[in-house]
Write a protein that holds these residues in place. Structure first.
Motif, mmCIF file in Angstrom:
data_model
loop_
_atom_site.group_PDB
_atom_site.id
_atom_site.type_symbol
_atom_site.label_atom_id
_atom_site.label_comp_id
_atom_site.label_asym_id
_atom_site.label_seq_id
_atom_site.Cartn_x
_atom_site.Cartn_y
_atom_site.Cartn_z
ATOM 1 N N LEU A 64 22.401 35.704 10.068
ATOM 2 C CA LEU A 64 22.769 35.203 8.747
ATOM 3 C C LEU A 64 23.334 36.359 7.932
ATOM 4 C CD1 LEU A 64 22.502 32.941 6.507
ATOM 5 C CD2 LEU A 64 20.252 33.907 6.038
ATOM 6 N N ILE A 65 24.482 36.157 7.336
ATOM 7 C CA ILE A 65 25.099 37.165 6.463
ATOM 8 C C ILE A 65 24.931 36.686 5.031
ATOM 9 C CG2 ILE A 65 27.197 38.440 5.890
ATOM 10 C CD1 ILE A 65 28.226 37.692 8.709
ATOM 11 N N GLU A 66 24.193 37.462 4.239
ATOM 12 C CA GLU A 66 23.910 37.076 2.850
ATOM 13 C C GLU A 66 24.599 38.027 1.879
ATOM 14 O OE1 GLU A 66 19.372 35.269 3.261
ATOM 15 O OE2 GLU A 66 19.672 37.294 2.482
ATOM 16 N N GLY A 67 25.222 37.464 0.857
ATOM 17 C CA GLY A 67 25.746 38.261 -0.248
ATOM 18 C C GLY A 67 24.776 38.216 -1.412
ATOM 19 N N ILE A 86 24.944 43.560 0.843
ATOM 20 C CA ILE A 86 25.160 42.587 1.907
ATOM 21 C C ILE A 86 23.972 42.721 2.848
ATOM 22 C CG2 ILE A 86 26.518 42.024 3.958
ATOM 23 C CD1 ILE A 86 27.862 41.068 1.486
ATOM 24 N N ARG A 87 23.312 41.629 3.121
ATOM 25 C CA ARG A 87 22.179 41.652 4.054
ATOM 26 C C ARG A 87 22.537 40.814 5.278
ATOM 27 N NH1 ARG A 87 16.003 40.726 2.375
ATOM 28 N NH2 ARG A 87 16.145 43.005 2.297
ATOM 29 N N ILE A 88 22.395 41.450 6.447
ATOM 30 C CA ILE A 88 22.566 40.726 7.708
ATOM 31 C C ILE A 88 21.174 40.517 8.294
ATOM 32 C CG2 ILE A 88 23.576 40.762 10.015
ATOM 33 C CD1 ILE A 88 25.815 42.491 8.908
ATOM 34 N N VAL A 89 20.812 39.276 8.499
ATOM 35 C CA VAL A 89 19.485 38.925 9.013
ATOM 36 C C VAL A 89 19.650 38.464 10.454
ATOM 37 C CG1 VAL A 89 17.409 37.557 8.637
ATOM 38 C CG2 VAL A 89 18.856 38.167 6.691
ATOM 39 N N LEU A 90 19.127 39.265 11.380
ATOM 40 C CA LEU A 90 19.239 38.945 12.800
ATOM 41 C C LEU A 90 18.065 38.081 13.225
ATOM 42 C CD1 LEU A 90 20.277 42.469 14.122
ATOM 43 C CD2 LEU A 90 21.730 40.636 13.283
ATOM 44 N N MET A 91 18.344 37.087 14.065
ATOM 45 C CA MET A 91 17.319 36.119 14.439
ATOM 46 C C MET A 91 17.262 35.978 15.953
ATOM 47 S SD MET A 91 18.419 33.258 11.679
ATOM 48 C CE MET A 91 19.071 33.807 10.098
ATOM 49 N N PRO A 92 16.084 36.104 16.547
ATOM 50 C CA PRO A 92 15.956 35.958 17.998
ATOM 51 C C PRO A 92 16.348 34.563 18.470
ATOM 52 C CG PRO A 92 14.013 36.983 17.056
ATOM 53 C CD PRO A 92 14.826 36.485 15.920
#
Length: 270
Positions: free
Chosen positions: A185-188, A254-260
């Motif tokens: 997920l890429i969050e601004g 900018i937050r990139i949330v990596l998900m398994p």
């Protein structure tokens, strides 16, 4: 006996003075009143009986409810505390990456959790390998957060990615390529300072910046767009105090949330 004779005489005298028709009407009215009284009295008795039965039933329902409350309290008390994997799975469900049935399937699986979760350990090694300067990478409750200060990627009020930042995103792209099963997920995010230019406010800015990063990863670094979600959070998910200059700077990111993947999630759920 003599003392009753005058009263009897009086009654006979009064009755003699009443016309026969009136006396008959009075006796008939009295009979009807007596019948009405008996009917109402019987209804009253029935109503009291019904009320008494209802009261007994209500008391029984209250006792049943008390028993149910005690039963469910005992169930809640017996439920074990949520594991880190449970919390993570519920968060993933909140992002609509898993359906409720998929989530239930993962929770019911009995996959052993080897060495404190081998996937997380291997990913930590990958993070170190592809770590990029000026960004913050951390693990939190099963998520991998990559926070990039927005002033590194964008000019003030702009959603155009700078050339230097395009190169920096290449390091993140290599990390994503090394984990092809990861969705992310890429969050601004913005601070809480009012911003409006050319009909653009903090909501628009946060969404446009997230979409700009997603497009760079897709077009330049060939990351599968099916793995990405771009979202704007505006000012409503701060990580620091918006009342200070440094805090506002940290919140503009900018937050990139990596998900398994689902398979990796099965290992996390222990």
């Amino acid at each position: 006996m003599k003392k009753y004779i005058p009263y009897f005489t009086v009654v006979i005298s009064i009755a003699a003075c009443i016309p026969p028709g009136k006396l008959s009407e009075s006796l008939d009215a009295n009979s009807k009143l007596s019948s009405r009284y008996d009917s109402l009295n019987n209804k009253l008795k029935d109503t009291l009986t019904t009320f008494s039965n209802s009261l007994s039933s209500l008391k029984g329902n209250i006792n049943t409810l008390k028993d149910s409350i005690s039963y469910y309290r005992s169930i809640v008390a017996a439920i074990p505390a949520q594991t880190q994997g449970d919390v993570f799975l519920n968060q993933i469900l909140g992002y609509s990456l898993l359906s409720t049935s998929e989530l239930a399937g993962i929770k019911s699986a009995s996959t052993p959790n080897e060495a404190g979760n081998a996937w997380l350990e291997s990913f930590k090694a990958e993070v170190k390998k592809y770590s990029v300067a000026d960004i913050d990478i951390k693990l939190n409750k099963g998520y991998v957060f990559i926070d990039i200060p927005s002033n590194i990627v964008f000019a003030s009020g702009s959603s155009t990615v700078s050339k230097k930042s395009i190169e920096m995103l290449g390091g993140i792209a290599r990390l994503l390529e090394a984990q092809p099963n990861l969705n992310f997920l890429i969050e601004g995010h913005t601070d809480n300072k009012g911003f409006k230019a050319n009909n653009i406010d903090n909501w628009n800015l946060s969404v446009n910046r997230a979409a700009a990063v997603a497009k760079i990863l897709q077009t330049k670094y060939k990351i599968d767009p099916k793995r990405m979600i771009a979202a704007g959070r505006s000012e409503y998910l701060p990580m620091d105090d918006n009342n200070t200059k440094a805090g506002r700077s940290n919140n503009r990111r900018i937050r990139i949330v990596l998900m398994p993947s689902v398979k990796q999630l099965m290992n996390l759920n222990n």
